[in-house]
Design a protein around this motif. Sequence first.
Motif, PDB file in Angstrom:
ATOM      1  N   SER A 109       0.828  -1.211   0.000  1.00  0.00           N
ATOM      2  CA  SER A 109       0.000   0.000   0.000  1.00  0.00           C
ATOM      3  C   SER A 109       0.859   1.256   0.000  1.00  0.00           C
ATOM      4  O   SER A 109       0.470   2.293  -0.555  1.00  0.00           O
ATOM      5  CB  SER A 109      -0.923   0.006   1.215  1.00  0.00           C
ATOM      6  N   LEU A 112       1.911   3.393  -3.271  1.00  0.00           N
ATOM      7  CA  LEU A 112       1.087   4.471  -3.816  1.00  0.00           C
ATOM      8  C   LEU A 112       1.475   5.807  -3.206  1.00  0.00           C
ATOM      9  O   LEU A 112       1.563   6.824  -3.908  1.00  0.00           O
ATOM     10  CB  LEU A 112      -0.390   4.163  -3.554  1.00  0.00           C
ATOM     11  N   GLU A 396     -10.035  14.246  -8.236  1.00  0.00           N
ATOM     12  CA  GLU A 396     -10.120  12.885  -8.786  1.00  0.00           C
ATOM     13  C   GLU A 396     -11.280  12.124  -8.153  1.00  0.00           C
ATOM     14  O   GLU A 396     -12.051  11.445  -8.841  1.00  0.00           O
ATOM     15  CB  GLU A 396      -8.812  12.132  -8.528  1.00  0.00           C
ATOM     16  N   GLN A 401     -12.579   8.772  -9.483  1.00  0.00           N
ATOM     17  CA  GLN A 401     -11.292   8.063  -9.392  1.00  0.00           C
ATOM     18  C   GLN A 401     -10.852   8.086  -7.927  1.00  0.00           C
ATOM     19  O   GLN A 401     -10.222   9.037  -7.477  1.00  0.00           O
ATOM     20  CB  GLN A 401     -10.255   8.728 -10.288  1.00  0.00           C
ATOM     21  N   ALA A 402     -11.169   7.028  -7.201  1.00  0.00           N
ATOM     22  CA  ALA A 402     -11.094   7.072  -5.737  1.00  0.00           C
ATOM     23  C   ALA A 402      -9.794   6.539  -5.151  1.00  0.00           C
ATOM     24  O   ALA A 402      -9.509   6.783  -3.975  1.00  0.00           O
ATOM     25  CB  ALA A 402     -12.265   6.289  -5.148  1.00  0.00           C
ATOM     26  N   GLU A 403      -8.987   5.813  -5.899  1.00  0.00           N
ATOM     27  CA  GLU A 403      -7.884   5.049  -5.297  1.00  0.00           C
ATOM     28  C   GLU A 403      -6.924   5.918  -4.495  1.00  0.00           C
ATOM     29  O   GLU A 403      -6.585   5.612  -3.347  1.00  0.00           O
ATOM     30  CB  GLU A 403      -7.111   4.288  -6.380  1.00  0.00           C
ATOM     31  N   ARG A 404      -6.485   7.016  -5.062  1.00  0.00           N
ATOM     32  CA  ARG A 404      -5.454   7.817  -4.392  1.00  0.00           C
ATOM     33  C   ARG A 404      -6.041   8.595  -3.221  1.00  0.00           C
ATOM     34  O   ARG A 404      -5.418   8.719  -2.166  1.00  0.00           O
ATOM     35  CB  ARG A 404      -4.778   8.742  -5.403  1.00  0.00           C
ATOM     36  N   ASP A 406      -8.607   7.583  -1.461  1.00  0.00           N
ATOM     37  CA  ASP A 406      -8.896   6.584  -0.436  1.00  0.00           C
ATOM     38  C   ASP A 406      -7.643   6.156   0.317  1.00  0.00           C
ATOM     39  O   ASP A 406      -7.727   5.788   1.492  1.00  0.00           O
ATOM     40  CB  ASP A 406      -9.561   5.364  -1.062  1.00  0.00           C
ATOM     41  N   ALA A 407      -6.493   6.204  -0.340  1.00  0.00           N
ATOM     42  CA  ALA A 407      -5.247   5.840   0.349  1.00  0.00           C
ATOM     43  C   ALA A 407      -5.004   6.765   1.533  1.00  0.00           C
ATOM     44  O   ALA A 407      -4.685   6.314   2.641  1.00  0.00           O
ATOM     45  CB  ALA A 407      -4.069   5.892  -0.622  1.00  0.00           C
ATOM     46  N   SER A 410      -7.750   6.419   4.336  1.00  0.00           N
ATOM     47  CA  SER A 410      -7.679   5.210   5.157  1.00  0.00           C
ATOM     48  C   SER A 410      -6.597   5.268   6.229  1.00  0.00           C
ATOM     49  O   SER A 410      -6.510   4.357   7.072  1.00  0.00           O
ATOM     50  CB  SER A 410      -7.426   3.985   4.262  1.00  0.00           C
TER      51      SER A 410
END
Length: 442
Positions: A109, A112, A396, A401-404, A406-407, A410
């Motif tokens: 993880s 990223l 984003e 576009q949630a990945e970055r 959400d990192a 979290s």
Amino acid sequence: MQEHAGSQGASQSMQNPPIEHAASYYAASANASAQRDVLNEDITTDVCIIGAGYTGLSSALHLLEAGFNVIVLEAAKVGWGASGRNGGQIVNSYSRDIDVIEKTVGAESAKLFGEMAFEGGKIIRERVEKYNIQCDLKNGGVFAALNAKQMRELEHQKALWERHGNNQLELLDTTEVRSVVDTQSYVGGLLDKSGGHIHPLNLALGEAAAVESLGGKIYEHSAAIRIERGEPVKVFTDKGSVTASFLIVAGNAYLGGLMPELRAKSMPCGTQVIATEPLTDTQAKSLLPQDYCVEDCNYLLDYFRLSGDNRLIYGGGVVYGARDPADIDAIIRPKMLQTFPQLSHVKVDYRWTGNFLMTLSRLPQMGRIGSNIYYSQGCSGHGVTYTHLAGRLISEMMRGQAERFDAFASLPHLPFPGGHKLSVPFSALGAWYYTVRDKFGI
């Protein structure tokens, strides 16, 4: 306040905020800026942003470029908080580095976060070039080691950053560091050629002008005083309101109690900066021959650089709880003279303070409240680059576009022990502990 006087925007809940910027060198040398309206009507938009500092302006620019309609509410003036008062240094990564994040989220993880660690500075340069922002942008920053332990840490940092893609790093031994900063204080350093420095208020003003050039609207002296949550969300000011599909909260250290859940896991801190009278070209060239910015490796670090008109801008010190000290010169001038005793006869023309928001982990907080309220805060003194990244990540997320996003969302964050009443003494005690370790190279 290497961000470091650090917040994103002015207080959105303060009573009668100051109309003008703090009496800093940056305010005295600011580029001409448009007079902006006070919100005095009820309006509707796609996105409402609270705070016209770097986080709010970066978010606005990314969203406007993506076709959203955007309204920005600022309690005082564009860049009134840390975005217009900080040390002006473009420093990569985060206040806690990628290896610390790796221990929290795991190696996979953390990749990223490593990919994003050097993006904020690139965004700043993109904005400066695309929108022709005049902000004295200069390249190159040095991390300076005061002892052998710190030098070993810089060696580790170089290997870590190179593993995550930064190939613009150079270790400096004692002789080499003294060729880039004329002091006997340092045993070595790490040069990051992708670092650099800017006039921070002029960067904010330039970004605000870019927002307006794309059709965005910024209201100054228009503090958000109440938020009516729902779909849509409604933000009230003294004389008007904004109804929006989405809200971005970017007030940071000056947000006050507008959103209590954002206050619980953070603490505003103050830091101080001075600017000397203009130095001669010979003096300036002798102090910092390559015109790099510098910060040392202490827990409570000092940082300095030359302005566009050859002033030495020197900052440091932390006041927990964000109280303004009575005598800034007494705190910062001795630090400057310890680094540069040759400046003993040089006058200090400006001194100022500002607030940044610290989290217990010293990692930034980003997230969503409900379905349509987004926030980013708690840069912990490392905000110039992170805030520009945050604006991109929020945009984003709002575009699916949630990945970055959400990192960051979290990352775990704990409240300060004892709540706000005890956060100041506990933090001061922790800082004292690390200051002792720094002093003795432990």
